[in-house]
Scaffold this motif. Structure first.
Motif, short mmCIF file in Angstrom:
data_model
loop_
_atom_site.label_atom_id
_atom_site.label_comp_id
_atom_site.label_asym_id
_atom_site.label_seq_id
_atom_site.Cartn_x
_atom_site.Cartn_y
_atom_site.Cartn_z
N ILE A 90 0.91 -1.18 -0.01
CA ILE A 90 -0.11 0.12 -0.10
C ILE A 90 0.82 1.11 -0.18
CG2 ILE A 90 -2.18 1.33 1.12
CD1 ILE A 90 -2.57 -1.24 2.57
N GLU A 91 0.82 2.23 -1.08
CA GLU A 91 1.68 3.15 -1.16
C GLU A 91 0.86 4.64 -1.27
OE1 GLU A 91 4.63 0.50 -4.30
OE2 GLU A 91 3.32 2.12 -4.88
N GLY A 92 1.42 5.79 -0.89
CA GLY A 92 0.83 6.93 -1.03
C GLY A 92 0.97 7.95 -0.11
N MET A 93 0.48 9.17 -0.12
CA MET A 93 0.94 10.19 0.92
C MET A 93 0.23 9.76 2.11
SD MET A 93 -0.24 14.39 1.07
CE MET A 93 -1.69 13.93 1.63
N GLU A 94 -0.97 9.41 2.26
CA GLU A 94 -1.45 9.06 3.73
C GLU A 94 -0.91 7.94 4.36
OE1 GLU A 94 -5.97 10.62 3.35
OE2 GLU A 94 -5.42 8.53 2.57
N VAL A 95 -0.09 6.92 3.40
CA VAL A 95 0.70 5.92 4.06
C VAL A 95 1.97 6.46 4.76
CG1 VAL A 95 1.91 3.77 3.80
CG2 VAL A 95 -0.17 4.32 2.69
N SER A 148 6.27 18.47 1.25
CA SER A 148 7.33 17.52 0.71
C SER A 148 6.49 16.28 0.11
CB SER A 148 8.23 17.15 1.53
OG SER A 148 9.02 16.33 0.87
N LEU A 149 5.70 15.73 1.09
CA LEU A 149 4.79 14.46 0.89
C LEU A 149 3.77 14.87 -0.40
CD1 LEU A 149 4.54 12.84 4.16
CD2 LEU A 149 5.91 12.15 2.12
N GLU A 150 3.30 15.94 -0.55
CA GLU A 150 2.27 16.28 -1.51
C GLU A 150 3.14 16.25 -2.66
OE1 GLU A 150 0.63 20.08 -0.56
OE2 GLU A 150 -0.49 19.26 1.07
N GLU A 151 4.04 16.95 -2.75
CA GLU A 151 4.94 16.85 -4.07
C GLU A 151 5.48 15.58 -4.38
OE1 GLU A 151 8.00 19.74 -2.69
OE2 GLU A 151 7.04 21.49 -3.34
N ARG A 152 5.78 14.67 -3.53
CA ARG A 152 6.34 13.53 -3.86
C ARG A 152 5.05 12.75 -4.34
NH1 ARG A 152 7.71 8.25 0.03
NH2 ARG A 152 8.39 6.94 -1.48
N TRP A 153 3.90 12.83 -4.29
CA TRP A 153 2.94 11.97 -4.46
C TRP A 153 1.99 12.93 -5.63
CZ3 TRP A 153 3.07 6.92 -4.16
CH2 TRP A 153 4.07 6.62 -3.28
N GLY A 154 2.49 13.85 -6.31
CA GLY A 154 1.82 14.61 -6.99
C GLY A 154 0.66 15.32 -6.83
N ASP A 194 -13.58 13.79 -4.57
CA ASP A 194 -12.59 14.77 -4.84
C ASP A 194 -11.62 14.71 -5.88
OD1 ASP A 194 -13.88 15.68 -2.40
OD2 ASP A 194 -12.38 14.84 -1.31
N ARG A 195 -11.28 16.02 -6.24
CA ARG A 195 -10.67 15.89 -7.65
C ARG A 195 -9.19 15.19 -7.62
NH1 ARG A 195 -11.77 19.84 -11.61
NH2 ARG A 195 -9.67 20.04 -12.15
N SER A 196 -8.66 15.42 -6.55
CA SER A 196 -7.41 14.59 -6.32
C SER A 196 -7.52 13.31 -6.43
CB SER A 196 -6.47 15.16 -5.04
OG SER A 196 -7.23 14.77 -4.00
N ILE A 197 -8.56 12.78 -5.84
CA ILE A 197 -9.03 11.35 -6.13
C ILE A 197 -9.36 10.91 -7.47
CG2 ILE A 197 -10.59 9.49 -5.49
CD1 ILE A 197 -10.84 10.91 -2.83
N LEU A 198 -9.81 11.69 -8.26
CA LEU A 198 -10.32 11.41 -9.64
C LEU A 198 -9.19 11.53 -10.47
CD1 LEU A 198 -13.82 13.50 -9.98
CD2 LEU A 198 -13.55 10.94 -9.87
N ASN A 199 -8.25 12.35 -10.18
CA ASN A 199 -6.88 12.43 -11.15
C ASN A 199 -6.29 11.08 -11.18
OD1 ASN A 199 -6.76 15.09 -11.84
ND2 ASN A 199 -5.92 15.63 -9.85
N GLY A 200 -6.64 10.25 -10.09
CA GLY A 200 -5.91 8.79 -10.49
C GLY A 200 -6.73 8.04 -11.05
N TYR A 201 -7.98 8.24 -11.70
CA TYR A 201 -8.69 7.34 -12.43
C TYR A 201 -8.95 8.09 -13.93
CZ TYR A 201 -9.79 4.55 -8.35
OH TYR A 201 -9.56 3.79 -7.34
N VAL A 202 -8.35 9.04 -14.23
CA VAL A 202 -8.39 9.68 -15.46
C VAL A 202 -7.69 8.92 -16.45
CG1 VAL A 202 -7.53 11.79 -17.02
CG2 VAL A 202 -8.51 11.94 -14.67
N ASP A 203 -8.13 8.50 -17.70
CA ASP A 203 -7.31 7.80 -18.57
C ASP A 203 -7.56 8.40 -20.04
OD1 ASP A 203 -9.61 6.86 -19.41
OD2 ASP A 203 -9.63 4.92 -18.49
N ASP A 204 -7.21 7.84 -21.20
CA ASP A 204 -7.27 8.38 -22.47
C ASP A 204 -8.62 8.86 -22.78
OD1 ASP A 204 -4.48 8.48 -22.47
OD2 ASP A 204 -4.44 6.54 -23.88
N SER A 205 -9.66 8.02 -22.25
CA SER A 205 -11.03 8.19 -22.45
C SER A 205 -11.84 9.04 -21.67
CB SER A 205 -11.71 6.66 -22.73
OG SER A 205 -11.69 5.93 -21.37
N THR A 206 -11.31 9.36 -20.65
CA THR A 206 -12.19 10.10 -19.64
C THR A 206 -11.40 11.58 -19.43
OG1 THR A 206 -10.93 9.09 -17.84
CG2 THR A 206 -12.85 8.23 -18.69
N MET A 207 -12.21 12.64 -18.92
CA MET A 207 -11.87 13.87 -18.49
C MET A 207 -12.24 14.47 -17.46
SD MET A 207 -13.43 16.24 -21.25
CE MET A 207 -15.31 16.64 -21.31
#
Length: 273
Positions: free
Chosen positions: A57-62, A250-256, A196-209
């Motif tokens: 399990i990876e991410g800023m909250e971890v 720093s963690l926000e920057e690390r995880w974009g 939330d938008r930052s969550i949705l960013n992880g689910y954007v692909d070539d077919s979605t916006m």
């Protein structure tokens, strides 16, 4: 950004809840006073996401949880991480399985009646994800459409209020996990996916916006049981120190997850992820 293959594999991990023998893989949470037991998401890239290649399990909250373990328990490894979702993160605090949750848990007055919350460690805004082929480009285009939202979140109420302001009506379908909502969007069972938008960013692909629409800021906090005031105070102090010494930034920057763009007009309020 998730590829289609990675997304499908990640969805399978999230649905199955597999426990793998790797650092910060899903693990049981036997009580140990020397270990901080923390619940994080496993389906939110950037925050808490179970890597389908490693099981970790990876991410800023971890990473925040590791910092809390270091500052409170004396070591970043004095930590047990358990995967949670919007329906289990509170229940597992209630039954004593977890000491704390860092799981995109928005601070609200209603939730403060049930849990202690730290000061915010991240601020986000509601967003809407659609398929590029849908023809939906603005909130008004959701009139008569079905929006996928998470169970126990206030997205439905907030979007309904926003729709009322501009004279549109939306239907809603509720799901337990974010991958389920994304799959529903891809397969056409819903017309939009809102959280939330930052969550949705992880689910954007070539077919979605992501639509440009976003709403009032919502603040994430570390939740603990009402009866555990000592731990709540320790966590709040640690989060304050992490703000002061630049660790959170720093963690926000690390995880974009850095978002310096101004908020939208705020119509309709925010979302409680």
């Amino acid at each position: 950004m998730l590829t289609r293959r990675t997304f499908i594999r990640a969805s399978a991990f999230a649905a199955a809840g597999l426990a793998l023998g790797a650092p910060f893989a899903l693990t049981g949470c036997t009580a140990n006073p020397n270990v901080l037991r923390v619940g994080t998401k496993i389906d939110v890239p950037g925050f808490g996401f179970q890597n389908p290649e490693t099981g970790n399990i990876e991410g800023m909250e971890v990473d925040i949880a590791r910092e809390l373990a270091r500052r409170i328990k004396g070591s970043p490894d004095a930590l047990q991480v358990t995967g949670v979702n919007v329906t289990t993160r509170g229940a597992m605090l209630d039954n004593g399985t977890l000491d704390a949750t860092l799981a995109t848990f928005t601070i609200t007055d209603a939730r403060k009646k049930s849990y202690n919350f730290s000061r915010p460690y991240y601020t986000d805004h509601i967003g809407v994800l659609v398929k590029k082929s849908s023809g939906i480009t603005d909130l008004k285009d959701l009139d008569g459409k079905t929006v996928g939202v998470a169970l126990s979140a206030t997205t439905r109420d907030k979007l309904t209020a926003a729709g009322d302001e501009i004279g549109i009506h939306m239907k809603f379908a509720e799901y337990s996990t974010y991958p389920e909502i994304k799959i529903a969007l891809v397969t056409g069972r819903v017309d939009a996916f809102s959280v939330d938008r930052s969550i949705l960013n992880g689910y954007v692909d070539d077919s979605t916006m992501l639509l440009n629409t976003q709403f009032a800021p919502q603040e994430y906090g570390v939740a603990t049981k009402k009866s555990n005031t000592q731990l709540a105070d320790q966590i709040d102090a640690a989060i304050a120190a992490m703000q002061d010494d630049g660790t959170l930034r720093s963690l926000e920057e690390r995880w974009g997850l850095v978002d310096d763009a101004p908020a939208g007009d705020g119509k309709g309020g925010g979302q409680d992820a």
